[in-house]
Design an enzyme around this catalytic site. Sequence first.
Site, PDB file in Angstrom:
ATOM      1  N   ALA A   1       0.843  -1.193   0.000  1.00  0.00           N
ATOM      2  CA  ALA A   1       0.000   0.000   0.000  1.00  0.00           C
ATOM      3  C   ALA A   1       0.879   1.244   0.000  1.00  0.00           C
ATOM      4  CB  ALA A   1      -0.910  -0.004   1.223  1.00  0.00           C
TER       5      ALA A   1
ATOM      6  N   GLY B   1      -0.742  -5.089   0.343  1.00  0.00           N
ATOM      7  CA  GLY B   1      -1.809  -4.874  -0.621  1.00  0.00           C
ATOM      8  C   GLY B   1      -1.465  -5.380  -2.004  1.00  0.00           C
TER       9      GLY B   1
ATOM     10  N   GLU C   1      -2.300  -8.989  -1.823  1.00  0.00           N
ATOM     11  CA  GLU C   1      -3.760  -9.093  -1.767  1.00  0.00           C
ATOM     12  C   GLU C   1      -4.373  -8.857  -3.150  1.00  0.00           C
ATOM     13  OE1 GLU C   1      -5.213  -7.840   2.630  1.00  0.00           O
ATOM     14  OE2 GLU C   1      -4.045  -6.317   1.602  1.00  0.00           O
TER      15      GLU C   1
ATOM     16  N   GLU D   1       2.145  -6.633   7.145  1.00  0.00           N
ATOM     17  CA  GLU D   1       1.465  -5.565   7.880  1.00  0.00           C
ATOM     18  C   GLU D   1       1.684  -5.621   9.387  1.00  0.00           C
ATOM     19  OE1 GLU D   1      -0.822  -5.908   4.018  1.00  0.00           O
ATOM     20  OE2 GLU D   1       0.202  -7.260   5.393  1.00  0.00           O
TER      21      GLU D   1
END
Length: 700
Positions: A62, A101, A104, A124
């Site tokens: 992210a 992310g 993901e 994370e």
Amino acid sequence: MSSVVSYEVINNVGVIKVNSPPVNALSQAVREGILNAVQAAQKDESEAIVLMCEGRTFIAGADITEFGKPPMEPSLPAMLAVLESSSKLVIAAIHGTALGGGFETALACNYRCAVPSAKVGLPEVKLGLLPGAGGTQRVPRIAGVKAALEMITSGNPVPAAQANDMGLIDEVLAGQDLQAEAIAYARELVESGALHNRVRDITIDPASIEPGFFDNYRKQVAKRARGQIAQDRIISCVEAAVNLPMDEGLEVERKLFSELITSPQSKAMRHAFFAEREAAKIKGLPKDTPVRDIKKVAIIGSGTMGGGIAMCFANVGIPVQLVELNQEALDRGLGVIQKNYSITVKKGKLSEADMAKRLALITGTTSYDDIKDVDLVIEAVFENPDIKKEVFTKLDATVKQGAILATNTSYQDVNMIAEATKRPQDVVGMHFFSPANVMKLLEVVRGDKTADDVLSTVMQLGKKIGKVCALSRVCYGFIGNRMLTGYGRQAHMLLLDGATPTQVDSVAEKFGMAMGPLAVGDLAGLDIGYKARQALAEKPDPRTCIIADALVESGRLGQKSGAGYYKYDPATRARQADPEVEQLIKDKAKELGITQRDISEEEIVDRLFFPLINEGALILEEGIAQRPGDIDIVYLYGYGFPVAKGGPMFYADQVGLQKVYDRICEFRDTLGADFWQPAPLLEKLAKEGKTFADWAKENG
């Protein structure tokens, strides 16, 4: 399509390319670009879609700079929903790292292929967070519950081959031409009529999970997480993946992610993330400062520290020569290195072949003449200034001009050491922490005359050998050890005032330290500090050492003698409180005229950790450290300060500098001014209602 995402159809395969250097982070522009490209592909002649990235990596996570800011559409879950609902197969083609992310995003695709060197992971937890876009729901559905928990609660990435074994990667490519191979893989899937796999359609049978599994896993993780809360929330999310439909599991994940992102722990860990990167930058040093070429290194001294440092360089392929006074000491040092590598091999963390390569890079000599041509020398001899000056005089006369001369001293004056040479510009401090082959911190100590290119070289070299570097100016003990003095002193004085060793250590460990200060003393050996105190011309205040001295004089040296502040089990080394020590403490307090009292947990915390903050403020004011975050990095990586507290200076800001200042003044008035004088900078910031972070902004 967008400035950071392109789309074209090649051989009936739609190819989406992200190009957002340096790591293709999932910024708003990237999310929007991917979403638009997937939607466009639904309407064209493409038969499948490949999602890949330009540059050195797949989406590496992210955009952390967006954390704490108002959400910008499309959100990551919204983008993933579009990916997952595509009527055409979507294949993620991974190189570099697919993290957070980014991974993901790959999990929301129908298939995943990767080059052999790629790694995937969900890190994370290292920021006090959990994967917030389906990672906790999709990984257990593919890889199984236990593998998912191990991967997500550790945050460690896994290589492509292992990910393939886990089912997280469907195809490992040759890795010669990612785009061509990914398109060919997509064509193969289409032509074989491959199923429109969606991870969300996989269910986990709750009956396959043994009763009590999640509770037991929580207990295991709690031991290593040291008070961190993200691991517990991750387990709850994976539990939801087992017991709830996908959409309900995603709701649990989103709720717990929102809780964590506003938590003090995550704020502290995100601070540490940015502080580590900032610490690598030297103020006023131009980005284009040249670096010296370091092809060969010599280390003076092959003891515990010298041997560990040698391993750091051999581990990255840099040849090292160890220099010792005699062959016996050299053989002993080389033997310890071989033993250390052998232990790593037995643990399965290193192959026999790699051990042989590393050992071949480490040679030894008893003559300075054999190191004339090295590019860097690191002195790692006994902490005696006269011995160190003697070593540097020899090096100055022997080693080629242009070589960097570094001292591993943890206390001594680098400027004084540099004066023993005719090239003080080449002298620098490289303070490794023991064991040097394990500990990540490297304090780089800048002498008054250290050249810019020497600093630039050492900072870059530190990163190459896997260290986190922080710059310090010259003072006794530099940043870390100078601050540590107050911490150890108060641990001792708390005993005299009425606390027990168990109380002091348990409070420190509850705070998040791996070990309390007294247990650390026992581990290191109480005789080390005793000998150092005996050598001092001016004897220290007895309140700071009378108990430790009495323990050593009675033969209690710590773990190595089976007793120190505690008794130790001969087989397990488990520590136990010792009534004899508690009586000794009472006797010494009486001897010094100190009336013992009950000590609260709050007082123990404040007396242990507020001296760190106060000394840190002095260090900033004197220009020893560049910024508060550098001090935090020193303590996080060198002294085991809990990352969930962000380091002592960040912790001070969270507590409030006014409270810290008031408490130090209270201790000054009740315990005496000898060791409790508020730093002028702390007083100034407290009265202005500012933080150390504010000071850092104002001071560039």
